[in-house]
Design a protein around this motif. Structure first.
Motif, PDB file in Angstrom:
ATOM      1  N   ALA A  56      23.253 -40.624   7.961  1.00 58.22           N
ATOM      2  CA  ALA A  56      24.624 -40.269   8.319  1.00 58.22           C
ATOM      3  C   ALA A  56      25.588 -40.734   7.244  1.00 58.22           C
ATOM      4  O   ALA A  56      25.449 -41.829   6.690  1.00 58.22           O
ATOM      5  CB  ALA A  56      24.994 -40.899   9.662  1.00 58.22           C
ATOM      6  N   GLU A  58      29.868 -40.911   6.574  1.00 58.46           N
ATOM      7  CA  GLU A  58      31.132 -40.760   7.280  1.00 58.46           C
ATOM      8  C   GLU A  58      32.306 -41.203   6.415  1.00 58.46           C
ATOM      9  O   GLU A  58      32.278 -42.282   5.822  1.00 58.46           O
ATOM     10  CB  GLU A  58      31.120 -41.579   8.577  1.00 58.46           C
ATOM     11  N   HIS A 369      30.809 -28.412  16.145  1.00 61.43           N
ATOM     12  CA  HIS A 369      30.931 -29.854  15.949  1.00 61.43           C
ATOM     13  C   HIS A 369      31.068 -30.578  17.286  1.00 61.43           C
ATOM     14  O   HIS A 369      31.763 -30.098  18.189  1.00 61.43           O
ATOM     15  CB  HIS A 369      32.144 -30.144  15.078  1.00 61.43           C
ATOM     16  N   ASN A 391      29.550 -33.093  12.239  1.00 58.02           N
ATOM     17  CA  ASN A 391      28.111 -33.141  12.520  1.00 58.02           C
ATOM     18  C   ASN A 391      27.535 -31.783  12.880  1.00 58.02           C
ATOM     19  O   ASN A 391      26.492 -31.701  13.523  1.00 58.02           O
ATOM     20  CB  ASN A 391      27.820 -34.160  13.633  1.00 58.02           C
ATOM     21  N   GLN A 395      23.765 -33.887  11.696  1.00 61.06           N
ATOM     22  CA  GLN A 395      24.096 -35.295  11.521  1.00 61.06           C
ATOM     23  C   GLN A 395      25.434 -35.395  10.796  1.00 61.06           C
ATOM     24  O   GLN A 395      25.917 -34.409  10.241  1.00 61.06           O
ATOM     25  CB  GLN A 395      23.011 -36.026  10.731  1.00 61.06           C
ATOM     26  N   ALA A 396      26.034 -36.554  10.832  1.00 60.54           N
ATOM     27  CA  ALA A 396      27.351 -36.737  10.225  1.00 60.54           C
ATOM     28  C   ALA A 396      27.279 -36.581   8.707  1.00 60.54           C
ATOM     29  O   ALA A 396      26.435 -37.185   8.049  1.00 60.54           O
ATOM     30  CB  ALA A 396      27.904 -38.110  10.581  1.00 60.54           C
ATOM     31  N   GLN A 397      28.170 -35.759   8.169  1.00 58.95           N
ATOM     32  CA  GLN A 397      28.335 -35.590   6.731  1.00 58.95           C
ATOM     33  C   GLN A 397      29.825 -35.492   6.424  1.00 58.95           C
ATOM     34  O   GLN A 397      30.645 -35.272   7.316  1.00 58.95           O
ATOM     35  CB  GLN A 397      27.609 -34.339   6.226  1.00 58.95           C
TER      36      GLN A 397
END
Length: 408
Positions: A56, A58, A369, A391, A395-397
């Motif tokens: 992840a 962020e 999202h 996400n 997954q979080a980008q």
């Protein structure tokens, strides 16, 4: 002959890169998206995935500056968090070269996310200890260790980068967090407990100097220094927004405390406040009453006068932000169960003031999202992009959407 072949290969690569960049796709329609760049099919704006590390990634909270200016022509840098099985660590990302570099090792827990633009350091906290790491040479120094009788958290840095600020909470408050870790469980409990909280400063120079500024039996939170006035510290009275006069400032020299916005009707709310870049205005999400009318309002700190820009229900955002010149604003949209109760609020928005309201432009469709991860938009240093986290690929980008519309 070799030169001709090389040029043909290079031309092919550039052609393919260009075609990827101009491909129109529904954002989040594939997991992962087939390329790192695409044109949002619903808005016509280019989106670029900035982070590529496994795990992840962020970007920072909406009012925490993540940028330092370029040294020469090397490119502006952005600091962000990367999470892997090894833990959580800070990285820098070069907005020109799109290269990432680790700044810290991985920690089981780390927080703080404060970038010092002049010092070119990032401050962060591991347990009771505050560190600073230089963004260019990666050197780390010890800044402060909180004593056993004052376990607190840093959240902000003043304009001359000499003092870090934050809020201390009691052991009784920490026990509520321990027993009720979910926000919907602890939020009202902490507000109703009326436990003491203390605003404080510690020296950013590593001098082990702690200054206690103000204590109240209220949930003091959301602590932010002015970007231009080294002695102006903003904080909020946390709790259900319709029950609190939320936004306050304190002069760290005189200790004078001032209410910034007084509610005037039942269920009026004002919150998610932030300073304009010039430090003259505090902006905030404003609803009169909650969930019925929507606006962004700014209070002039010198005169107390307010300017309000109305929004439509679908344009309400979890967080707003303003550009460096404050002529444009942005928002990260919302989800159907949020305060606006809109099924069509899932967009990254650009807002342009027009009289008493905002004209809104949709830049990125975040329908796929999950808003449990708040996007938290930032204007890029050159003002040409909005940077956010999402996400929709699984997954979080960290992503950037171009403010100018694509020509294709």
């Amino acid at each position: 002959m070799k030169t001709d072949c090389y040029l043909l290969v290079l031309a092919s690569l550039l052609l393919n890169f260009g075609s990827h960049a101009q491909t129109k796709l529904a954002t989040g329609s594939q997991k992962p998206m087939p390329a790192a760049e695409w044109i949002d099919a619903d808005t016509g704006h280019k989106i670029v995935r900035l982070t590529t590390l496994d795990g992840a990634n962020e970007s920072f909270y909406f009012h925490n500056n993540p940028f330092v200016k370029s040294l020469g022509s090397e490119g502006d840098k952005m600091v962000y968090y990367h999470t892997s099985p090894a833990g959580k660590q800070l990285y820098s990302f070069n907005l020109k070269t799109r290269q990432s570099e680790p700044l810290t090792r991985a920690f089981p827990k780390v927080h703080g996310e404060i970038v010092a633009k002049k010092r070119r350091e990032v401050f962060y906290q591991v347990g009771d200890t505050v560190y600073a790491t230089h963004i260019d040479n990666k050197k780390t120094r010890l800044v402060y260790v909180f004593p056993a009788d004052f376990k607190a958290d840093i959240t902000t840095l003043n304009a001359d980068e000499t003092q870090l600020g934050g809020a201390w909470g009691s052991d009784a408050e920490k026990e509520i967090y321990r027993q009720f870790p979910a926000k919907h469980d602890f939020f009202t409990r902490i507000y109703e407990a009326k436990l003491p909280r203390t605003l404080f400063m510690v020296s950013a120079d590593g001098k082990s100097q702690l200054t206690k500024l103000f204590t109240d039996n209220a949930w003091l939170n959301h602590v932010q220094f002015s970007p231009t006035d080294a002695n102006c510290l903003m904080f909020c009275h946390e709790g259900p927004w319709e029950k609190v006069d939320r936004i306050w400032t304190i002069d760290t020299k005189t200790k004078a405390v001032k209410l910034i916005h007084k509610r005037t009707l039942d269920r009026e709310i004002a919150g998610h406040e932030w300073f304009g870049a010039d430090g003259k205005t505090i902006w905030f999400d404003h609803q009169k009453p909650r969930g019925e009318t929507f606006a962004v309002t700014g209070t002039n700190l010198k005169t107390g006068t307010e300017k309000t820009y109305a929004l439509k229900r679908d344009e309400w955002s979890v967080h707003y932000t303003s550009s460096a010149h404050q002529k444009t604003f942005a928002g990260d949209g919302g989800y159907p169960t949020s305060v606006a109760k809109s099924a069509e609020g899932h967009w990254i928005y650009l807002f342009t003031p027009d009289g008493d309201h905002f004209n809104a432009e949709k830049l990125a469709n975040l329908k796929v999202h999950d808003y449990k991860l708040e996007p938290n938009v930032h204007f890029s240093p050159d003002g040409k992009w909005l940077i956010f986290r999402a996400n929709f690929e699984g997954q979080a980008q960290v992503y950037a959407v171009e403010i100018a519309k694509s020509a294709s």
